[in-house]
Structure formats: C-alpha cells, structure tokens
Design a protein around this motif. Sequence first.
Motif, PDB file in Angstrom:
ATOM      1  N   GLY A   1       0.784  -1.224   0.000  1.00  0.00           N
ATOM      2  CA  GLY A   1       0.000   0.000   0.000  1.00  0.00           C
ATOM      3  C   GLY A   1       0.817   1.276   0.000  1.00  0.00           C
ATOM      4  N   GLU A   2       2.135   1.168   0.061  1.00  0.00           N
ATOM      5  CA  GLU A   2       2.978   2.361   0.132  1.00  0.00           C
ATOM      6  C   GLU A   2       2.982   3.116  -1.191  1.00  0.00           C
ATOM      7  N   LYS A   3       2.914   4.435  -1.109  1.00  0.00           N
ATOM      8  CA  LYS A   3       2.826   5.280  -2.301  1.00  0.00           C
ATOM      9  C   LYS A   3       4.200   5.812  -2.696  1.00  0.00           C
ATOM     10  N   SER A   4       4.410   5.869  -3.991  1.00  0.00           N
ATOM     11  CA  SER A   4       5.684   6.331  -4.531  1.00  0.00           C
ATOM     12  C   SER A   4       5.764   7.857  -4.520  1.00  0.00           C
ATOM     13  N   GLY A   5       6.993   8.341  -4.574  1.00  0.00           N
ATOM     14  CA  GLY A   5       7.228   9.776  -4.672  1.00  0.00           C
ATOM     15  C   GLY A   5       7.522  10.172  -6.116  1.00  0.00           C
ATOM     16  N   ALA A   6       8.185  11.302  -6.295  1.00  0.00           N
ATOM     17  CA  ALA A   6       8.494  11.816  -7.640  1.00  0.00           C
ATOM     18  C   ALA A   6       9.359  10.805  -8.397  1.00  0.00           C
ATOM     19  N   PRO A   7       8.967  10.417  -9.610  1.00  0.00           N
ATOM     20  CA  PRO A   7       9.671   9.362 -10.335  1.00  0.00           C
ATOM     21  C   PRO A   7      10.877   9.857 -11.137  1.00  0.00           C
ATOM     22  N   ALA A   8      11.970   9.113 -11.030  1.00  0.00           N
ATOM     23  CA  ALA A   8      13.172   9.454 -11.784  1.00  0.00           C
ATOM     24  C   ALA A   8      12.991   9.241 -13.278  1.00  0.00           C
ATOM     25  N   TRP A   9      12.074   8.346 -13.678  1.00  0.00           N
ATOM     26  CA  TRP A   9      11.924   8.062 -15.115  1.00  0.00           C
ATOM     27  C   TRP A   9      11.395   9.243 -15.913  1.00  0.00           C
ATOM     28  N   LYS A  10      10.895  10.259 -15.233  1.00  0.00           N
ATOM     29  CA  LYS A  10      10.443  11.443 -15.966  1.00  0.00           C
ATOM     30  C   LYS A  10      11.612  12.305 -16.449  1.00  0.00           C
ATOM     31  N   GLN A  11      12.770  12.150 -15.819  1.00  0.00           N
ATOM     32  CA  GLN A  11      13.932  12.957 -16.186  1.00  0.00           C
ATOM     33  C   GLN A  11      15.086  12.143 -16.772  1.00  0.00           C
ATOM     34  N   LYS A  12      15.054  10.838 -16.644  1.00  0.00           N
ATOM     35  CA  LYS A  12      16.215  10.038 -17.024  1.00  0.00           C
ATOM     36  C   LYS A  12      15.827   8.926 -17.994  1.00  0.00           C
ATOM     37  N   PRO A  13      16.757   8.560 -18.897  1.00  0.00           N
ATOM     38  CA  PRO A  13      16.442   7.506 -19.861  1.00  0.00           C
ATOM     39  C   PRO A  13      16.167   6.185 -19.158  1.00  0.00           C
ATOM     40  N   ASN A  14      15.240   5.423 -19.720  1.00  0.00           N
ATOM     41  CA  ASN A  14      14.920   4.149 -19.093  1.00  0.00           C
ATOM     42  C   ASN A  14      14.606   3.080 -20.131  1.00  0.00           C
ATOM     43  N   TRP A  15      14.820   1.857 -19.713  1.00  0.00           N
ATOM     44  CA  TRP A  15      14.611   0.674 -20.545  1.00  0.00           C
ATOM     45  C   TRP A  15      13.643  -0.241 -19.808  1.00  0.00           C
ATOM     46  N   PHE A  16      12.829  -0.977 -20.547  1.00  0.00           N
ATOM     47  CA  PHE A  16      11.805  -1.806 -19.907  1.00  0.00           C
ATOM     48  C   PHE A  16      11.740  -3.168 -20.582  1.00  0.00           C
ATOM     49  N   ILE A  17      11.913  -4.221 -19.791  1.00  0.00           N
ATOM     50  CA  ILE A  17      11.707  -5.586 -20.268  1.00  0.00           C
ATOM     51  C   ILE A  17      10.313  -6.027 -19.849  1.00  0.00           C
ATOM     52  N   ILE A  18       9.471  -6.292 -20.841  1.00  0.00           N
ATOM     53  CA  ILE A  18       8.109  -6.769 -20.598  1.00  0.00           C
ATOM     54  C   ILE A  18       8.088  -8.285 -20.746  1.00  0.00           C
ATOM     55  N   THR A  19       7.546  -8.960 -19.749  1.00  0.00           N
ATOM     56  CA  THR A  19       7.485 -10.422 -19.749  1.00  0.00           C
ATOM     57  C   THR A  19       6.082 -10.864 -20.177  1.00  0.00           C
ATOM     58  N   GLN A  20       6.006 -11.452 -21.359  1.00  0.00           N
ATOM     59  CA  GLN A  20       4.727 -11.723 -22.005  1.00  0.00           C
ATOM     60  C   GLN A  20       3.890 -12.797 -21.316  1.00  0.00           C
ATOM     61  N   ASN A  21       4.539 -13.713 -20.595  1.00  0.00           N
ATOM     62  CA  ASN A  21       3.820 -14.813 -19.947  1.00  0.00           C
ATOM     63  C   ASN A  21       3.748 -14.632 -18.428  1.00  0.00           C
ATOM     64  N   ASP A  22       3.838 -13.402 -17.993  1.00  0.00           N
ATOM     65  CA  ASP A  22       3.932 -13.097 -16.562  1.00  0.00           C
ATOM     66  C   ASP A  22       2.589 -13.302 -15.866  1.00  0.00           C
ATOM     67  N   LYS A  23       2.610 -14.068 -14.766  1.00  0.00           N
ATOM     68  CA  LYS A  23       1.411 -14.297 -13.960  1.00  0.00           C
ATOM     69  C   LYS A  23       1.496 -13.596 -12.606  1.00  0.00           C
ATOM     70  N   ALA A  24       2.568 -12.822 -12.411  1.00  0.00           N
ATOM     71  CA  ALA A  24       2.751 -12.070 -11.172  1.00  0.00           C
ATOM     72  C   ALA A  24       2.510 -10.580 -11.376  1.00  0.00           C
ATOM     73  N   LEU A  25       2.876 -10.070 -12.543  1.00  0.00           N
ATOM     74  CA  LEU A  25       2.660  -8.665 -12.895  1.00  0.00           C
ATOM     75  C   LEU A  25       2.157  -8.642 -14.337  1.00  0.00           C
ATOM     76  N   SER A  26       0.902  -8.306 -14.501  1.00  0.00           N
ATOM     77  CA  SER A  26       0.245  -8.378 -15.809  1.00  0.00           C
ATOM     78  C   SER A  26       1.072  -7.714 -16.915  1.00  0.00           C
ATOM     79  N   PRO A  27       1.254  -8.401 -18.047  1.00  0.00           N
ATOM     80  CA  PRO A  27       1.950  -7.772 -19.177  1.00  0.00           C
ATOM     81  C   PRO A  27       1.282  -6.476 -19.632  1.00  0.00           C
ATOM     82  N   ASP A  28      -0.048  -6.396 -19.516  1.00  0.00           N
ATOM     83  CA  ASP A  28      -0.740  -5.164 -19.889  1.00  0.00           C
ATOM     84  C   ASP A  28      -0.371  -4.014 -18.958  1.00  0.00           C
TER      85      ASP A  28
END
Length: 250
Positions: free
Chosen positions: A181-208
């Motif tokens: 339930g903890e809420k995040s603060g100001a995100p670094a991804w708004k100012q810095k380059p980022n890369w994302f690996i999406i796992t298509q068969n993920d059952k823990a964190l929805s690919p969508d």
Amino acid sequence: MKNIRILALFVLVLFGATTAQAQSAKPTIILVHGIWADGSSWTDQIRALQAKGYKVISVQNGLTSLADDVAATKRAIQLAEGNVVLVGHSWGGFVITQAGNEPKVKGLVYVAAFAPDAGENVPALSAHGAPAEIGQYFVSSGGFVFLSEDGVQKAFAQDLSVAQQHLIYATQLPAQQTLFGEKSGAPAWKQKPNWFIITQNDKALSPDVQRFMAKRSHAVITEIASGHVVMQSHPEEVLQVIEAAANHVK
C-alpha cells in the motif's frame, strides 16, 4: 635504438592509460531485487557483467518499507565510483524509481518491474490490467506475505526447472503486508532515460500493466516470452538490455 625503446615504452604507457580510462568509464551496475527473491537472483548477470569489466552491486532489500529499501539502494549508489545504472525487478522498480533521482544515476532498467508515478502504489498500478494469478498463492505469517510452493511453481517461476523453483521457495524474502500500500514519490523516469523488459507470460505482474508503465515512461521496450523471473529464465537477453543501457550512459 634508444629512441625506439623510449617510443615503445611511451606507447605501452599510453595504451595502458587509455585502457584504464575505458574501464573506468563503464558505469557501476546496481541490481535491485523484488519480493520473494534476494540479491542472488541476479547471479547470471553479476558474473557476466563482472567478466566484462563492470563493477556490480546487488542490493539486499529488507522489504519492510519503501523508505528502507530506497535507503539501501542509496547506500550502494554512494559506494559506487562514477555513473550508475539502476536495474530493478518487480518491486525493485518502486525502489529504483525513487533512488534514481540521485545525481550519479544516469539510467534505469525495469525488468518486469513496477514503474510508478507519484502517489501510486501496487493496487493502483495493478488496476491497469487483469488481476494477477499470483494473488491466489499468498500466505500470511506474522504480518508478512510469503508465497506458497504452488505459487512459486505456477505463477512466479513457472518456466524454471523444478530444482530452481525449490531453491526460490526456500530462500524467498517475504514482504511486510503494508509494503503493497505504500505510495511512490516523484519518479526518476520522468527525467532520465529508461529501458523496460516486458514479460509476455507473466502471472505475477500483468503484461498489460507493464506495457502501460513502459509506454508512459517513454522507455526503450524489449518484450520476452517469459514468466516473472526473466533474469533467470532468459539471462542473456536481460544482460543485453542492461549493457545497452550502460553503453548509452557512458
């Protein structure tokens, strides 16, 4: 002849200095694990990166609060020499989103990870996709959430060997219940380059949900046909993304 020897010595010294500079130019890679894992979940990437001359730190999260986990990563950043690339898996994405605001951090790599905006928590982000199957396998004990053995095998590490699944179950680090339930603060991804690996068969964190976050953060996206612990099931592909980020921020 003497002049030739002096010239040869000069070339060797210059070459050695150039090589040292090239090595020092490599950023330190700091790896941040998620819930039901620990720092050893990155073993394949640690070995490969070290063999290529990178300095690597794998943070051990307590999973008691977002603030404590961010503090652990910030300590690692302080230890690092030069630039830093942060790599977060799952809950580790919450951590690098906050710790990534440190000036040394030049890039973020999200590996099947949460990339929250300010004020968001796990339930708020999870609402952007279908409910994850992993929720069926939570086991509470003493205010902490463990994952059942069935959960590891069917919804967390379904594409690993039985031996690997047993090891994950035995060594898992549970999360304090309040962590979700903890809420995040100001995100670094708004100012810095980022890369994302999406796992298509993920059952823990929805690919969508992953696609929603990756698109919103304008990430460089790689999709892999994998379950949640992709750094163990597809170590080389994860390594390639980390190296791409490291080469970008030199």
